[in-house]
Scaffold this motif. Structure first.
Motif, PDB file in Angstrom:
ATOM      1  N   GLU A  19       0.880  -1.353  -0.009  1.00  0.00           N
ATOM      2  CA  GLU A  19      -0.030  -0.044   0.008  1.00  0.00           C
ATOM      3  C   GLU A  19       0.733   1.336   0.077  1.00  0.00           C
ATOM      4  O   GLU A  19       0.459   2.412  -0.068  1.00  0.00           O
ATOM      5  CB  GLU A  19      -1.083  -0.005   1.105  1.00  0.00           C
ATOM      6  N   GLU A  22       2.547   2.906  -4.478  1.00  0.00           N
ATOM      7  CA  GLU A  22       2.037   4.006  -5.171  1.00  0.00           C
ATOM      8  C   GLU A  22       2.033   5.651  -4.711  1.00  0.00           C
ATOM      9  O   GLU A  22       2.599   6.123  -5.306  1.00  0.00           O
ATOM     10  CB  GLU A  22       0.769   3.594  -5.851  1.00  0.00           C
ATOM     11  N   LEU A  25       5.537   6.534  -5.266  1.00  0.00           N
ATOM     12  CA  LEU A  25       5.914   6.955  -6.531  1.00  0.00           C
ATOM     13  C   LEU A  25       5.091   8.516  -6.823  1.00  0.00           C
ATOM     14  O   LEU A  25       5.931   9.214  -7.798  1.00  0.00           O
ATOM     15  CB  LEU A  25       5.412   5.814  -7.528  1.00  0.00           C
ATOM     16  N   ALA A  26       4.023   8.644  -6.368  1.00  0.00           N
ATOM     17  CA  ALA A  26       3.436   9.923  -6.671  1.00  0.00           C
ATOM     18  C   ALA A  26       4.140  10.874  -6.295  1.00  0.00           C
ATOM     19  O   ALA A  26       4.105  11.825  -6.986  1.00  0.00           O
ATOM     20  CB  ALA A  26       2.030   9.638  -5.959  1.00  0.00           C
ATOM     21  N   LYS A  29       8.463  10.891  -8.057  1.00  0.00           N
ATOM     22  CA  LYS A  29       8.480  11.199  -9.465  1.00  0.00           C
ATOM     23  C   LYS A  29       8.548  12.642 -10.044  1.00  0.00           C
ATOM     24  O   LYS A  29       9.637  13.054 -10.524  1.00  0.00           O
ATOM     25  CB  LYS A  29       7.539  10.393 -10.401  1.00  0.00           C
ATOM     26  N   VAL A  55       1.965  -5.328  -7.442  1.00  0.00           N
ATOM     27  CA  VAL A  55       2.031  -3.913  -7.515  1.00  0.00           C
ATOM     28  C   VAL A  55       3.239  -3.536  -8.104  1.00  0.00           C
ATOM     29  O   VAL A  55       3.088  -2.576  -9.193  1.00  0.00           O
ATOM     30  CB  VAL A  55       1.941  -3.191  -6.080  1.00  0.00           C
ATOM     31  N   ARG A  58       2.856  -3.888 -11.632  1.00  0.00           N
ATOM     32  CA  ARG A  58       1.826  -2.844 -12.472  1.00  0.00           C
ATOM     33  C   ARG A  58       2.419  -1.545 -12.487  1.00  0.00           C
ATOM     34  O   ARG A  58       2.171  -1.244 -13.821  1.00  0.00           O
ATOM     35  CB  ARG A  58       0.637  -2.773 -11.274  1.00  0.00           C
ATOM     36  N   VAL A  59       3.291  -1.155 -11.776  1.00  0.00           N
ATOM     37  CA  VAL A  59       3.925   0.337 -11.775  1.00  0.00           C
ATOM     38  C   VAL A  59       5.094  -0.165 -12.861  1.00  0.00           C
ATOM     39  O   VAL A  59       5.303   1.119 -13.672  1.00  0.00           O
ATOM     40  CB  VAL A  59       4.512   0.685 -10.479  1.00  0.00           C
TER      41      VAL A  59
END
Ligand code: UDP
Ligand code: MG
Length: 329
Positions: A19, A22, A25-26, A29, A55, A58-59
């Motif tokens: 969890e 992501e 990364l948000a 990046k 995950v 997916r990323v």
């Protein structure tokens, strides 16, 4: 990355952090997009049992700059970091936790210091308020002991959150030791170093992945990889105890000569026997700890086993096909 060498890579060890990936990364990046010309983010899945690997797939599918290496089991954060360093060829490599306790924005300051010529830029935590009181006490005792015993001084507040120049990364990779106390290794390699103060945030989601058992092992590895004092101290203890025993013997001889044989004295006898027995077992235990570590080193097993590589080859190049069940020292 697509074959070309990135300027900055960020290595993130993850152990059951599905969890957090992501949200990390948000935030990460945009910082990297501002801070450098090109980047890649290398996650090292340290044998997670939750959805972490899914995950990561997916990323990576959404953004090829995000790659991952997945271990065959849990090898520990220190080894996960080593694997991350093995899987990138970027000019500089940042290392950070996945739980957003290390603010990604600080990496911009790291990059600025790196551009100014520093090769070993470390985040310096200004407090330990996010740790539990027991863990804080444990850490304080450990660092005091390390300062006393360790043969490499550690900069205060420095941890894994840092940015290393390629030269420093290659130096770390050249160290094949299994018991990896990264904090000590970062200090041992030297290079022009500088601290950037930061405040440790609260963990974004989940709980700490370090049990007290893991922390104890980590602390023992730290002391024993950077000090031989626990081995040597016994010759001093032995000397002191022997001198003391000699004085006692002289005292008893004189006492017997002056006032004859005296029967009482069981208490002192038992206490001294137990005391000496205790010291001997303790010193044997210390020897055992070191011999165990020597044994682990001489077996020369690979540092880690990779179950799957996602978007990255063995040497950090982009690879279209994930290589399965390959090992690497
Ligand atoms: N971690 C890991 N392997 C482990 C334990 C932890 O890769 O065996 C990772 C974890 O997923 C996180 C980082 O190391 O990204 C720091 O762990 P954690 O936040 O649990 O430690 P703390 O902040 O409590 O020191
Ligand atoms: Mg944490």
């Amino acid at each position: 990355m697509a074959g070309a060498r990135s300027e900055i890579a960020v290595v993130v060890p993850v152990f059951n952090e599905a969890e957090n990936i992501e949200p990390l990364l948000a935030r990460l990046k945009p910082v990297l997009e501002r801070a450098c010309a090109s980047f890649e983010i290398v996650f090292v899945d340290d044998g997670s049992s939750d959805a972490t690997l899914a995950v990561l797939r997916r990323v990576n599918a959404a953004d090829a700059r995000v790659t991952a290496v997945s271990f065959s089991r849990n090898f520990g954060k220190e080894i996960a970091i080593a694997a991350g360093l093995d899987h990138t060829d970027a000019d500089a490599v940042a290392i950070m936790d996945a739980d957003l306790q290390h603010p990604p924005e600080i990496i911009e300051a790291f990059v600025a210091k790196w551009r100014a010529g520093f090769k070993n830029v470390y985040g310096q935590r200004t407090d330990r308020e996010t740790d539990s009181p027991l863990r804080r006490l444990f850490a304080k005792r450990f660092y005091r002991l390390f300062a006393l015993f360790g043969e490499t001084p550690l900069p205060p507040g420095a941890g894994d959150f840092r940015l290393l120049d390629r030269q420093a990364v290659d130096s770390l990779r050249a160290m094949g030791e299994r018991a990896r106390f990264s904090k000590g290794l970062y200090a041992w390699i030297g290079f022009s170093s500088i601290g950037v103060p930061f405040q440790v945030a609260e963990r974004a989601a989940g709980t700490t992945k370090f049990s007290y058992r893991k922390l104890t092992r980590f602390a023992l590895d730290g002391i024993m990889s950077f000090s031989t004092l626990p081995l040597k101290v016994w010759s001093y203890v032995g000397t002191v105890v022997s001198v003391f025993a000699l004085i006692m013997a002289l005292y008893f001889i004189l006492q017997t000569a002056i006032s004859g044989v005296d029967v009482p004295g069981f208490a002192s006898l038992i206490v001294s026997v137990m005391f000496l027995g205790g010291i001997q077992l303790l010193s044997l235990g210390v020897l055992g700890e070191y011999v165990g570590r020597i044994f682990a080193e001489v077996k020369r097993r690979p540092l880690y086993l990779v179950g799957e590589r996602i978007g990255v080859g063995e040497d950090g190049d982009a690879s279209p096909v994930p290589a399965r069940h390959r090992s690497r020292i």
